[in-house]
Design an enzyme around this catalytic site. Sequence first.
Site, PDB file in Angstrom:
ATOM      1  N   LEU A  16      43.634  11.603  -2.675  1.00  0.00           N
ATOM      2  CA  LEU A  16      43.789  10.392  -1.878  1.00  0.00           C
ATOM      3  C   LEU A  16      45.165  10.451  -1.230  1.00  0.00           C
ATOM      4  CD1 LEU A  16      42.450   7.559  -4.253  1.00  0.00           C
ATOM      5  CD2 LEU A  16      41.233   8.666  -2.361  1.00  0.00           C
ATOM      6  N   ASP A  17      45.254   9.983   0.016  1.00  0.00           N
ATOM      7  CA  ASP A  17      46.557   9.895   0.661  1.00  0.00           C
ATOM      8  C   ASP A  17      47.493   9.033  -0.172  1.00  0.00           C
ATOM      9  OD1 ASP A  17      45.566  11.369   2.774  1.00  0.00           O
ATOM     10  OD2 ASP A  17      45.087   9.606   3.994  1.00  0.00           O
ATOM     11  N   GLN A  18      48.776   9.268  -0.040  1.00  0.00           N
ATOM     12  CA  GLN A  18      49.763   8.521  -0.812  1.00  0.00           C
ATOM     13  C   GLN A  18      49.613   7.018  -0.613  1.00  0.00           C
ATOM     14  OE1 GLN A  18      53.788   9.858  -0.248  1.00  0.00           O
ATOM     15  NE2 GLN A  18      54.702   8.165  -1.362  1.00  0.00           N
TER      16      GLN A  18
ATOM     17  N   ARG B 144      41.003   7.033   8.594  1.00  0.00           N
ATOM     18  CA  ARG B 144      42.117   6.532   9.401  1.00  0.00           C
ATOM     19  C   ARG B 144      42.002   6.989  10.854  1.00  0.00           C
ATOM     20  NH1 ARG B 144      47.065   8.435   5.671  1.00  0.00           N
ATOM     21  NH2 ARG B 144      48.314   7.250   7.188  1.00  0.00           N
TER      22      ARG B 144
ATOM     23  N   THR C  30      46.923   5.371   0.091  1.00  0.00           N
ATOM     24  CA  THR C  30      45.597   4.895  -0.302  1.00  0.00           C
ATOM     25  C   THR C  30      45.546   4.673  -1.810  1.00  0.00           C
ATOM     26  OG1 THR C  30      44.617   6.160   1.503  1.00  0.00           O
ATOM     27  CG2 THR C  30      43.123   5.396  -0.211  1.00  0.00           C
TER      28      THR C  30
END
EC number: 5.4.99.-
Length: 288
Positions: free
Chosen positions: A133-135, A234, A137
């Site tokens: 997961l992106d930081q 995104r 998120t």
Amino acid sequence: MNYSFTIPAGTADMKLQTYLEQELQLSKKVRHQLRMDNGVSVNGDVSNFHVTVKADDQLAIDLPEADFPLPEIKLGDANLVDVLFEDDHLVIVDKPAGVKTHHNTENEANTMINHLAAYLADKNEAPYVVHRLDQETSGALIFAKNPLILPILDKLFEAKEIKRTYQTVVDGRLPKDTMTVNANIGRDRHNNRKRIVTAKGGQTAVTHFETVEKDAQFAYLNCQLETGRTHQIRVHLQSIDHPIVGDPLYHPQPNKAERMMLHSYAINFIHPFTKEEISLTTKANLWD
């Protein structure tokens, strides 16, 4: 590294060799080493690879440590781990927003994998990254607990057999309450941190969106990934002029929220070893 488990109900009878190759995704090199080391037991007896295995058989596999060393991970803070599901093979955690999935340098100790390594240390276990997961998120994130299940989970992701539902809040209202964006994603040559929708090249990317609520300013969406590209949700939302609120990369006014409003809310898949359905949601959703 010794791992024991029961072959799940519903598994067809097959040769042990076939089970190791097809069901467990073990490489030819590892299978050869196991054969040479008498490293596989069935129902307590060391077995040759031509024996037939079936559902409910007890399988024990002693993986060669030279090929499967425990990863060396700097320990973080076990108190920061919120477990949603755990068994002998995998663990699913609720990652907070602002925490990276894994470290990029040996000195980092404030990522999710560092905290999970601290949580598992007393059990002499270690986490392995399955997906990211992106930081910015938050939400449900799967880690393997041993190298045996890691390639199997990778295959489940590739086969789109692990379903993930995200929640997000975007500017404005989508043109349709239910819609799909099918648009390739590639690197932005002007900013190596960003991705863009591209008509030429790039990777296939498909995201499904469903509007759950809406008001004068925002739409509250459920999102399902058909593919798993970097920044996919995104980028797709920005490409249709409905950027995620608080997105520091793709929203022209990212300070409209204290955090990026993207959350991995639900995960559903069939456990590859137990054949049980794992269906879970995080304890809180994004907009409650």
